[in-house]
Design a protein around this motif. Sequence first.
Motif, short mmCIF file in Angstrom:
data_model
loop_
_atom_site.label_atom_id
_atom_site.label_comp_id
_atom_site.label_asym_id
_atom_site.label_seq_id
_atom_site.Cartn_x
_atom_site.Cartn_y
_atom_site.Cartn_z
N GLU A 157 -40.45 14.03 7.77
CA GLU A 157 -40.60 13.03 8.82
C GLU A 157 -41.81 12.14 8.53
OE1 GLU A 157 -39.60 10.75 10.98
OE2 GLU A 157 -38.46 12.36 11.96
N TRP A 158 -41.78 10.94 9.06
CA TRP A 158 -42.90 9.99 9.00
C TRP A 158 -43.61 10.08 10.35
CZ3 TRP A 158 -42.27 4.39 6.73
CH2 TRP A 158 -43.46 3.67 6.88
N ILE A 159 -44.88 10.48 10.35
CA ILE A 159 -45.65 10.58 11.59
C ILE A 159 -46.36 9.26 11.84
CG2 ILE A 159 -47.50 11.74 12.84
CD1 ILE A 159 -47.10 14.19 11.20
N PRO A 160 -45.98 8.52 12.87
CA PRO A 160 -46.75 7.32 13.21
C PRO A 160 -47.93 7.68 14.10
CG PRO A 160 -44.79 7.46 14.59
CD PRO A 160 -44.76 8.66 13.67
N PHE A 161 -49.03 6.96 13.90
CA PHE A 161 -50.20 7.08 14.79
C PHE A 161 -50.28 5.76 15.53
CE2 PHE A 161 -55.05 8.16 14.96
CZ PHE A 161 -54.92 8.41 16.31
N ASP A 162 -49.86 5.77 16.78
CA ASP A 162 -49.78 4.54 17.58
C ASP A 162 -51.14 4.24 18.19
OD1 ASP A 162 -49.28 2.44 19.23
OD2 ASP A 162 -47.74 3.42 20.42
N THR A 163 -51.80 3.22 17.66
CA THR A 163 -53.11 2.80 18.15
C THR A 163 -53.05 1.47 18.89
OG1 THR A 163 -53.58 1.73 16.02
CG2 THR A 163 -54.29 4.03 16.28
N GLY A 164 -51.84 1.02 19.21
CA GLY A 164 -51.69 -0.29 19.84
C GLY A 164 -52.44 -0.44 21.15
N VAL A 207 -57.26 5.87 32.28
CA VAL A 207 -56.00 6.59 32.38
C VAL A 207 -54.85 5.62 32.63
CG1 VAL A 207 -54.70 8.23 33.80
CG2 VAL A 207 -57.06 8.76 33.11
N GLU A 208 -55.08 4.63 33.49
CA GLU A 208 -54.03 3.68 33.82
C GLU A 208 -53.57 2.90 32.60
OE1 GLU A 208 -56.87 4.06 35.47
OE2 GLU A 208 -56.05 5.06 37.25
N GLU A 209 -54.52 2.43 31.79
CA GLU A 209 -54.14 1.70 30.58
C GLU A 209 -53.41 2.60 29.59
OE1 GLU A 209 -57.01 -1.29 28.87
OE2 GLU A 209 -58.33 -0.33 30.34
N THR A 210 -53.86 3.83 29.49
CA THR A 210 -53.20 4.78 28.60
C THR A 210 -51.76 5.02 29.02
OG1 THR A 210 -55.32 5.86 28.15
CG2 THR A 210 -53.33 7.12 27.66
N VAL A 211 -51.55 5.23 30.30
CA VAL A 211 -50.20 5.49 30.82
C VAL A 211 -49.31 4.24 30.70
CG1 VAL A 211 -48.88 6.07 32.89
CG2 VAL A 211 -50.96 7.35 32.33
N ASP A 212 -49.86 3.08 31.01
CA ASP A 212 -49.08 1.85 30.87
C ASP A 212 -48.65 1.65 29.42
OD1 ASP A 212 -49.34 1.31 33.55
OD2 ASP A 212 -50.96 -0.16 33.31
N GLY A 213 -49.54 1.98 28.49
CA GLY A 213 -49.25 1.76 27.08
C GLY A 213 -48.19 2.67 26.50
N TRP A 214 -47.96 3.83 27.14
CA TRP A 214 -46.97 4.75 26.57
C TRP A 214 -45.58 4.59 27.19
CZ3 TRP A 214 -49.89 9.63 28.70
CH2 TRP A 214 -49.41 9.98 29.97
N SER A 215 -45.36 3.60 28.01
CA SER A 215 -44.06 3.46 28.66
C SER A 215 -42.92 3.34 27.65
CB SER A 215 -44.06 2.26 29.61
OG SER A 215 -44.34 1.06 28.90
N TYR A 216 -43.15 2.61 26.56
CA TYR A 216 -42.12 2.46 25.54
C TYR A 216 -41.81 3.82 24.90
CZ TYR A 216 -44.85 3.58 21.42
OH TYR A 216 -45.55 4.26 20.47
N LEU A 217 -42.86 4.67 24.77
CA LEU A 217 -42.69 5.96 24.12
C LEU A 217 -41.91 6.92 25.00
CD1 LEU A 217 -43.31 7.72 21.67
CD2 LEU A 217 -45.54 8.26 22.69
N VAL A 218 -42.10 6.83 26.31
CA VAL A 218 -41.31 7.64 27.23
C VAL A 218 -39.82 7.31 27.04
CG1 VAL A 218 -40.74 8.04 29.66
CG2 VAL A 218 -43.14 7.95 28.93
N LEU A 246 -53.26 14.31 30.47
CA LEU A 246 -52.32 13.26 30.07
C LEU A 246 -51.11 13.84 29.35
CD1 LEU A 246 -54.86 10.55 28.90
CD2 LEU A 246 -53.17 10.26 30.73
N ALA A 247 -51.31 14.87 28.56
CA ALA A 247 -50.18 15.50 27.88
C ALA A 247 -49.18 16.06 28.89
CB ALA A 247 -50.68 16.60 26.94
N ARG A 248 -49.70 16.72 29.91
CA ARG A 248 -48.80 17.26 30.94
C ARG A 248 -48.15 16.13 31.74
NH1 ARG A 248 -49.03 22.77 31.87
NH2 ARG A 248 -48.19 22.49 33.97
N ARG A 249 -48.89 15.07 31.99
CA ARG A 249 -48.33 13.94 32.72
C ARG A 249 -47.19 13.29 31.93
NH1 ARG A 249 -51.82 9.12 35.70
NH2 ARG A 249 -50.05 7.79 36.25
N PHE A 250 -47.38 13.16 30.61
CA PHE A 250 -46.32 12.59 29.78
C PHE A 250 -45.07 13.47 29.85
CE2 PHE A 250 -43.89 11.85 25.96
CZ PHE A 250 -43.96 10.48 25.79
#
Length: 276
Positions: A157-164, A207-218, A246-250
Amino acid sequence: MWLHVGCAQWTHPAWPQPSREKLRAYASWCNAVESNTTFYATPSRAVVANWAAQTPPDFRFVVKLPQVITHERRLTNVDTELRGFLSAIEPLGPRNHAVWIQLPAAFSPTDLGALAAFLHNAPRDHRYAVEVRHRAFFEDATASANLERVLARAQAEWIPFDTGTLFARRPTSFAERDAWMKKPRVARRTRVLTGHPIVRYIGRDSVEETVDGWSYLVDLVVHWISEGRSPTIFLHTPDNVEALNLARRFHATVAAAVPAVAPLPEPVEAEPPTLF
């Protein structure tokens, strides 16, 4: 259905953990962890056996290859070191989800022959996942396609590190500035190659920015699970203070969309402080 989530470490001064068996406590919060300590040295089998004893069989370790293999030798003439490492982590048994090959930023498309040879000769009884940081792999379609072909031949697998999210705006704290200097600034990658995708995601202090940023990943994870894949997602922040929550929230966010996802365990309570 399984979704594994975790952090870059299993202990942090800000986390509610007992004084002993911190990994066992962490494993009551998350069901996966990045094993970064193995990058600096191959652990003894006794140490690894202790890790296994503190975690259930369905817990996932993604163990990083030592730097002597990936950064010093650049995957060349490392058969002895690789086999010694794989022998050391053998006590993990089924918990050893993938051997993580994190390559230095200088490892470019011209080095793909070394990666192809390494994966071809690596023992087949392990799963391998590769993280590259050279920007050409993300910006040049030919380089990306060539890397995918090398990985596909080894079912890696290719592991991406999403820093966007981290780089979306300028840093506002020491931790964010430090992360800006150390983390790779590469394009977001959403394509997976196997049934076991692994994604590393880093947010911000907020936390809010982190959660907003992962919406695509969800959305991606929900789609992968619907396809029968079994993803592992690692949540980071610049200082990792909130990473555990955050891990549990995801996981909870994905589980709300896919109720059949197996639940996380209930966290154990930390021991109260004592005077002795």
